[in-house]
Write an enzyme that holds these catalytic residues in place. Sequence first.
Site, PDB file in Angstrom:
ATOM      1  N   CYS A 128      -2.263  -7.708  -0.437  1.00  0.00           N
ATOM      2  CA  CYS A 128      -3.062  -8.887  -0.074  1.00  0.00           C
ATOM      3  C   CYS A 128      -3.981  -9.314  -1.216  1.00  0.00           C
ATOM      4  CB  CYS A 128      -3.870  -8.613   1.193  1.00  0.00           C
ATOM      5  SG  CYS A 128      -4.843  -7.091   1.117  1.00  0.00           S
TER       6      CYS A 128
ATOM      7  N   HIS B   9      -8.833  -5.222   3.332  1.00  0.00           N
ATOM      8  CA  HIS B   9      -7.915  -6.363   3.352  1.00  0.00           C
ATOM      9  C   HIS B   9      -8.581  -7.558   2.685  1.00  0.00           C
ATOM     10  CE1 HIS B   9      -4.628  -8.842   4.694  1.00  0.00           C
ATOM     11  NE2 HIS B   9      -5.423  -9.624   5.405  1.00  0.00           N
TER      12      HIS B   9
END
Length: 834
Positions: free
Chosen positions: A333, A794
Amino acid sequence: MAEVSEVLMSVLSTIRVPRPGDRVHKDECALSFSSPESEGGLYVCMNSFLGFGSQYVDRHHTRSGQRAYLHISQTRKAPKEDDENSGSGDPPKKKPTRLAIGIEGGFNVEQEQYEEEVKVVLFPDRQEVTSDDLATMPDVVRERVSLAMAGLMSADSVSHALQVQQWDGELRAESRHAVELEQLNNGTKIPPSGWRCEVCDLQENLWMNLSDGRVFCGRRYFDGSGGNNHALLHFQQTGHPLAVKLGTITPDGGDVYSYDEDDMVLDPKLPEHLSHFGIDMMTMEKTEHTMTELEIAVNQRVGEWEVIQESGATLRPLSGPGLTGMKNLGNSCYLNSVMQVLFTVPDFQSKYVSNIDKIFNEAPSDPTQDFKTQVAKLGYGLLSGEYSKPAPDPGEGSEPSSEPRGDQVGIAARMFKALVGRGHPEFSTNRQQDAQEFLLHFINMVERNCRSGVNPSEAFRFLVEERIVCQQSQKAKYTQRVDYILQLPVPMDQATNTEELQEAERRREEADSSGAPTPAPVRACIPFTACMAALSEPETLTDFWSSAAQAKTTATKTTRFASFPDHMVIQVKKFTFGQDWVPKKLDVSIDVPDTLDLTALRATGQQPGEELLPEVAPPPLMTPDVEVKAPVLDDSTVSQLCEMGFPLEACRKAVYYTGNTGIDAAMNWVMGHMDDPDFSAPLVLPGTSSAPGTTPTESFSEEHLATIVSMGFSRDQATRALRATSNVLERAVDWIFSHLDDLESMEVSEGGRSAAESEGSREPPPGPKVRDGPGKYELFAFISHMGTSTMCGHYVCHIKKDQQWVIFNDQKVCASEKPPKDLGYLYFYRRVTE
């Protein structure tokens, strides 16, 4: 069929059977993101094993002359009904019981089921040959082609080999202390229940030390929960390394932690070690969550991330050109977020996407290994809209979801990730990484690949002027350096909700002492103006060697912009070190503005009447009667510092200037000198000159120098690289490519320049090319991080498209309702043109 047989016979010598080590690209087109599942399928060259979509296979045939391709076409199967299906249309999601991916009990990695059609296609006429057709052909043709087809289908594709399909977070190494662990005969016997921490009476998260049987609470977690660190403190006081978590002991084992090895470990003698303190492992039952179960819970919990991901709102899915999602390839990510933002910058669009036909026409025979080709492929994939399509329903025939999901088919940038990460100790792995570090890594690769020609990274490049004033002589020194990111400090003492933070800390301490649940943490609110004030205020240097006073004295350092780039990247310095040197993340909210005026921070250069410090080198670090000897540096301490991410030369200086006294002293030196202008410059040893070039005592291999010069670098640059790496060629090559900015700005950094001189000559400043203009900007994108450190968590990004904020969360692309601009990590501004 006889004609086809003849054609096959004529190209038989070009058809190869894959061997071990061959790179087989049967999942992804080398020039697009077409796959066997795409319309038209994928054509795999039966000689080079490169894959091409239907729009590019003719190009490859024309350029290479290859005629035989294996055509692979896949159609997704309808998922099977499951008894556990909840009726929502989504597949049942079993609760994970193991901290793992892709194995029984681990986190579910959905494996799509396909119907597959395979045949040989002969170009240019696209004659098709199936397995049934081969049965009617001569033996030599049938056997060779059948072997090649079978070999291609059974070979692991490159993407499959690079992608981690299976990961087990519970695999633990045997502790080096376990076999010969010393256990004290102190008469301690542990009861089967009723345990409490010996210091704070905590009754959960308790650990028994396997050397002395004493029971203490575990570590405090980032959010204030957990224990009070008493087990860790006991290890620091006694050195007893192993502890077992009470409540996790069963006949199958228990959680054992090694404080010395700083990891969960295996203790093959655990039954014996427990028996020493009266614990019969065969009769124990689990009453506490294991560390694995706690980690699984953390991985499933999304409540603390809801604000950044906007998961509390119903978001409207978006699709079309420039609105393409990217698949998460396993902690990718950070890469997804950075590349989404970069391809909104016009420089990157014009360099790679506008010229894509020219780039593809000039691509080498293996385009999968060409940087420019793979960047252009990614840029076109993100901007064209060809892959911006809704993901297929997970359950065919099921009731449609009441809420739009926003997931897209998207693109999987496997080739790109493998190429930009190749050879890098971190980006070549599937571990989570720092988005800021990857941005600089990618910009560095762009610099290396655009040494001649248009360079899109110039959009971010700017010059920083550092002015150091000796407080004793009041004379000044000016240096300039190249940078790409403005690092914004976070002054925690300027929080506007101090009372609320103090009250929250008081409640947490009360909960710790009473055993009550830990209250929710409170986020510090820091004004953006306070961050800018901290950035611009002068810094005091207490150990500055003044060439005017010929002694160490105090100086002040002021940092300003010598140029303003077209696009300004601001990194909020949320990640720092605690007093115990453990990395931590500051939980802060900063009111980052939509518009930014940095005009007041423009450098002014040498002031009228201001005297400059003489260009005199500091004296050697020795007395005249001491024989000159090169110091011996502690390599282990240098290595430990390098592993933390600090430059090699800075680590060598830290060890040298602290006299080899250990990691703590060296780390203190590093943290105190990180902002020094020469922090990353090579260590100047006693008796050597600090001027650029080879000193009389230096001797470098002419062969090594010639090798580096042949790569396009000057002899002085090659000499500097070899000096910085102890004359080791391999390390010098790696060093020189990671210090391109330093090398290209050697003249600027060493000599400095005044604004008056620059204005008078009307010539561009020496060193790397920089753009300049007004210092007024508007926010167009930001990247946010969720988690406790850059190594986990994330990333998502928000980008402003046509006055509408859009959230890019891997494959999910939606209109943003409440962009959390106060919680960002990297902010991207573009110049406002008047």
